[in-house]
Design a protein around this motif. Structure first.
Motif, PDB file in Angstrom:
ATOM      1  N   THR A  37       0.830  -1.214   0.000  1.00  0.00           N
ATOM      2  CA  THR A  37       0.000   0.000   0.000  1.00  0.00           C
ATOM      3  C   THR A  37       0.860   1.258   0.000  1.00  0.00           C
ATOM      4  OG1 THR A  37      -0.168  -0.175   2.418  1.00  0.00           O
ATOM      5  CG2 THR A  37      -1.965  -1.109   1.106  1.00  0.00           C
ATOM      6  N   LYS A  38       2.021   1.212   0.666  1.00  0.00           N
ATOM      7  CA  LYS A  38       2.908   2.380   0.663  1.00  0.00           C
ATOM      8  C   LYS A  38       3.545   2.594  -0.708  1.00  0.00           C
ATOM      9  CE  LYS A  38       4.078   2.293   5.587  1.00  0.00           C
ATOM     10  NZ  LYS A  38       5.150   2.062   6.596  1.00  0.00           N
ATOM     11  N   LEU A  39       3.833   1.508  -1.409  1.00  0.00           N
ATOM     12  CA  LEU A  39       4.484   1.617  -2.717  1.00  0.00           C
ATOM     13  C   LEU A  39       3.493   1.898  -3.848  1.00  0.00           C
ATOM     14  CD1 LEU A  39       7.091  -1.296  -2.520  1.00  0.00           C
ATOM     15  CD2 LEU A  39       7.548   1.152  -2.339  1.00  0.00           C
ATOM     16  N   PHE A  40       2.319   1.233  -3.808  1.00  0.00           N
ATOM     17  CA  PHE A  40       1.391   1.286  -4.943  1.00  0.00           C
ATOM     18  C   PHE A  40       0.018   1.854  -4.588  1.00  0.00           C
ATOM     19  CE2 PHE A  40       4.238  -2.401  -5.499  1.00  0.00           C
ATOM     20  CZ  PHE A  40       4.932  -1.984  -6.627  1.00  0.00           C
ATOM     21  N   GLY A  41      -0.229   2.146  -3.321  1.00  0.00           N
ATOM     22  CA  GLY A  41      -1.534   2.654  -2.924  1.00  0.00           C
ATOM     23  C   GLY A  41      -2.567   1.548  -2.783  1.00  0.00           C
ATOM     24  N   LEU A  42      -3.826   1.944  -2.617  1.00  0.00           N
ATOM     25  CA  LEU A  42      -4.910   0.986  -2.389  1.00  0.00           C
ATOM     26  C   LEU A  42      -5.574   0.509  -3.676  1.00  0.00           C
ATOM     27  CD1 LEU A  42      -6.629   2.618   0.722  1.00  0.00           C
ATOM     28  CD2 LEU A  42      -5.250   0.537   0.673  1.00  0.00           C
ATOM     29  N   ASP A  43      -5.180   1.063  -4.820  1.00  0.00           N
ATOM     30  CA  ASP A  43      -5.774   0.643  -6.091  1.00  0.00           C
ATOM     31  C   ASP A  43      -5.466  -0.827  -6.358  1.00  0.00           C
ATOM     32  OD1 ASP A  43      -6.683   3.183  -6.422  1.00  0.00           O
ATOM     33  OD2 ASP A  43      -5.070   3.806  -7.777  1.00  0.00           O
ATOM     34  N   HIS A  44      -6.514  -1.608  -6.584  1.00  0.00           N
ATOM     35  CA  HIS A  44      -6.405  -3.040  -6.898  1.00  0.00           C
ATOM     36  C   HIS A  44      -5.757  -3.850  -5.767  1.00  0.00           C
ATOM     37  CE1 HIS A  44      -7.575  -1.902 -10.920  1.00  0.00           C
ATOM     38  NE2 HIS A  44      -6.524  -1.102 -11.019  1.00  0.00           N
ATOM     39  N   PHE A  45      -5.718  -3.263  -4.557  1.00  0.00           N
ATOM     40  CA  PHE A  45      -5.078  -3.975  -3.447  1.00  0.00           C
ATOM     41  C   PHE A  45      -5.803  -5.279  -3.132  1.00  0.00           C
ATOM     42  CE2 PHE A  45      -5.152  -4.748   1.188  1.00  0.00           C
ATOM     43  CZ  PHE A  45      -3.829  -5.137   1.350  1.00  0.00           C
ATOM     44  N   HIS A  46      -7.149  -5.259  -3.191  1.00  0.00           N
ATOM     45  CA  HIS A  46      -7.915  -6.460  -2.849  1.00  0.00           C
ATOM     46  C   HIS A  46      -7.673  -7.583  -3.866  1.00  0.00           C
ATOM     47  CE1 HIS A  46     -10.538  -4.573  -5.857  1.00  0.00           C
ATOM     48  NE2 HIS A  46     -11.064  -5.774  -6.056  1.00  0.00           N
ATOM     49  N   ILE A  47      -7.241  -7.242  -5.084  1.00  0.00           N
ATOM     50  CA  ILE A  47      -6.952  -8.270  -6.084  1.00  0.00           C
ATOM     51  C   ILE A  47      -5.666  -9.013  -5.753  1.00  0.00           C
ATOM     52  CG2 ILE A  47      -6.450  -8.675  -8.520  1.00  0.00           C
ATOM     53  CD1 ILE A  47      -8.185  -6.283  -9.196  1.00  0.00           C
ATOM     54  N   TYR A  48      -4.680  -8.268  -5.269  1.00  0.00           N
ATOM     55  CA  TYR A  48      -3.357  -8.850  -5.041  1.00  0.00           C
ATOM     56  C   TYR A  48      -3.124  -9.295  -3.599  1.00  0.00           C
ATOM     57  CZ  TYR A  48      -2.395  -6.725  -9.566  1.00  0.00           C
ATOM     58  OH  TYR A  48      -2.443  -6.383 -10.887  1.00  0.00           O
ATOM     59  N   GLN A  49      -4.079  -9.052  -2.712  1.00  0.00           N
ATOM     60  CA  GLN A  49      -3.833  -9.383  -1.304  1.00  0.00           C
ATOM     61  C   GLN A  49      -3.658 -10.886  -1.091  1.00  0.00           C
ATOM     62  OE1 GLN A  49      -6.867  -8.221   1.523  1.00  0.00           O
ATOM     63  NE2 GLN A  49      -5.339  -7.961   3.124  1.00  0.00           N
ATOM     64  N   SER A  50      -4.445 -11.703  -1.797  1.00  0.00           N
ATOM     65  CA  SER A  50      -4.302 -13.148  -1.650  1.00  0.00           C
ATOM     66  C   SER A  50      -2.924 -13.621  -2.126  1.00  0.00           C
ATOM     67  CB  SER A  50      -5.399 -13.876  -2.426  1.00  0.00           C
ATOM     68  OG  SER A  50      -5.324 -13.576  -3.817  1.00  0.00           O
ATOM     69  N   TYR A  51      -2.390 -12.970  -3.178  1.00  0.00           N
ATOM     70  CA  TYR A  51      -1.059 -13.323  -3.666  1.00  0.00           C
ATOM     71  C   TYR A  51       0.013 -12.894  -2.667  1.00  0.00           C
ATOM     72  CZ  TYR A  51      -3.536 -13.990  -8.072  1.00  0.00           C
ATOM     73  OH  TYR A  51      -4.408 -14.416  -9.036  1.00  0.00           O
ATOM     74  N   LEU A  52      -0.210 -11.769  -2.002  1.00  0.00           N
ATOM     75  CA  LEU A  52       0.733 -11.330  -0.974  1.00  0.00           C
ATOM     76  C   LEU A  52       0.754 -12.310   0.197  1.00  0.00           C
ATOM     77  CD1 LEU A  52      -0.009  -7.493  -0.941  1.00  0.00           C
ATOM     78  CD2 LEU A  52       2.003  -8.636  -1.882  1.00  0.00           C
ATOM     79  N   HIS A  53      -0.413 -12.862   0.516  1.00  0.00           N
ATOM     80  CA  HIS A  53      -0.455 -13.845   1.599  1.00  0.00           C
ATOM     81  C   HIS A  53       0.301 -15.113   1.204  1.00  0.00           C
ATOM     82  CE1 HIS A  53      -1.990 -16.008   5.073  1.00  0.00           C
ATOM     83  NE2 HIS A  53      -2.307 -17.002   4.263  1.00  0.00           N
ATOM     84  N   ARG A  54       0.156 -15.543  -0.041  1.00  0.00           N
ATOM     85  CA  ARG A  54       0.919 -16.714  -0.507  1.00  0.00           C
ATOM     86  C   ARG A  54       2.421 -16.426  -0.481  1.00  0.00           C
ATOM     87  NH1 ARG A  54      -2.605 -20.415  -2.649  1.00  0.00           N
ATOM     88  NH2 ARG A  54      -4.590 -19.555  -3.353  1.00  0.00           N
TER      89      ARG A  54
END
Length: 306
Positions: A37-54
């Motif tokens: 979120t600090k690097l890219f903001g909240l745009d499309h964050f919910h799309i990539y959050q599952s990948y961040l968890h993996r």
């Protein structure tokens, strides 16, 4: 004097280790979320959050299991990974396979089940053109059924908590001293786990029945929609003087599919999603995907005739 010995870890010891590991992975996942979120903001964050968890899960096991070290949970309970077939510490190949299946196994199983089994069988025995929503329900039912059944066997036998360890044959050993008191506790634990297994089995049957009922309703509704489409020979046109019921499609912000018959409402903020999508999201995050308002699964409302 009691004799020191190595024995297979019981259910409670394995669960304590897994809970500790999940907690550490969640902390690492939160750090990656904040960094994103600090690097890219909240745009499309919910799309990539599952990948961040993996990614956080992969990094956690990369720095522990794959390097031949105990995870924090295993060290906390003093568990040792063990290959019963070779009677030694699991090889690097077994550990790599276990981590790969644990992190990406659900994606692989979803793809294989959907493309090779569920879609061909569903189209042959139910309808040649099933909706993506119905196929998703069928897929989730099969995966959930397998996972819950596996957990029942774990509580009953104490062998493998995770499917990745079952497939790679990795068990846990623990170094303890055998006493009369520990033997008594072990017997009580065995009885308790059998009772718990019976309760979970009842819950498993009830939830499976409700899932199958939901699948049947989805198939029936989709058949009716296809029948109306064939009768009209054209796309549906919503008009004021139409004698049929007007259907307004609601697009789910998570999967971008219409959620006509399975609309779920987050009461705290009023946002609507697919029933399956929001339940999967809230189970992991306990927030609304759009506005991050805190919520939980028990508060989600299923909208009828929305």
């Amino acid at each position: 004097m009691s004799a020191a010995q190595l024995r297979h870890a019981n259910q409670l010891e394995i669960i304590r280790s897994e809970e500790k590991d999940r907690y550490m992975i969640s902390l690492l996942s939160q750090q990656l979320d904040e960094l994103y979120t600090k690097l890219f903001g909240l745009d499309h964050f919910h799309i990539y959050q599952s990948y961040l968890h993996r990614l956080s899960e992969l990094l956690y096991f990369l720095t522990t299991t794959l390097l031949g070290r105990q995870t924090i949970g295993e060290e906390y309970v003093c568990l040792i990974q063990y290959d019963p077939a070779k009677k030694q510490i699991p090889s690097l190949f077994h550990r790599v396979s276990m981590v790969f299946l644990r992190v990406f196994g659900d994606l692989i199983s979803k793809y294989l089940l959907s493309s090779l089994i569920i879609r061909p069988l569903a189209e042959e025995y139910f309808h040649p053109k099933l909706s993506s929503q119905t196929l998703e329900l069928l897929l989730n039912f099969v995966l959930t059924f397998v996972e819950r059944t596996h957990k029942l066997f774990f509580y009953l036998t104490g062998s493998y908590y995770d499917l990745s360890k079952t497939l790679t044959g990795i068990r846990y050993l623990i170094y303890t001293r055998s006493t009369a008191e520990s033997t008594s506790i072990e017997n009580k634990l065995t009885r308790t786990m059998k009772i718990l297994c019976l309760c979970l089995c009842s819950q498993h049957l009830v939830e499976s029945y409700h899932q199958l009922k939901q699948i049947a309703v989805s198939i029936s509704q989709h058949r009716q929609e296809l029948t109306r489409a064939n009768d009209n020979k054209e796309k549906k046109i919503i008009s004021d003087d139409s004698t049929s019921a007007t259907i307004v499609s609601v697009q789910c912000p998570l999967c971008y599919e219409p959620a006509d018959s399975n609309v779920a409402l987050v009461p705290e903020c009023g946002h609507v999603f697919c029933w399956q999508c929001i339940h999967t999201w809230v189970a992991e995050n306990q927030t609304c995907p759009l506005c991050k308002t805190n919520t939980m699964q028990s508060r989600i409302i299923h909208l009828i005739n929305y």
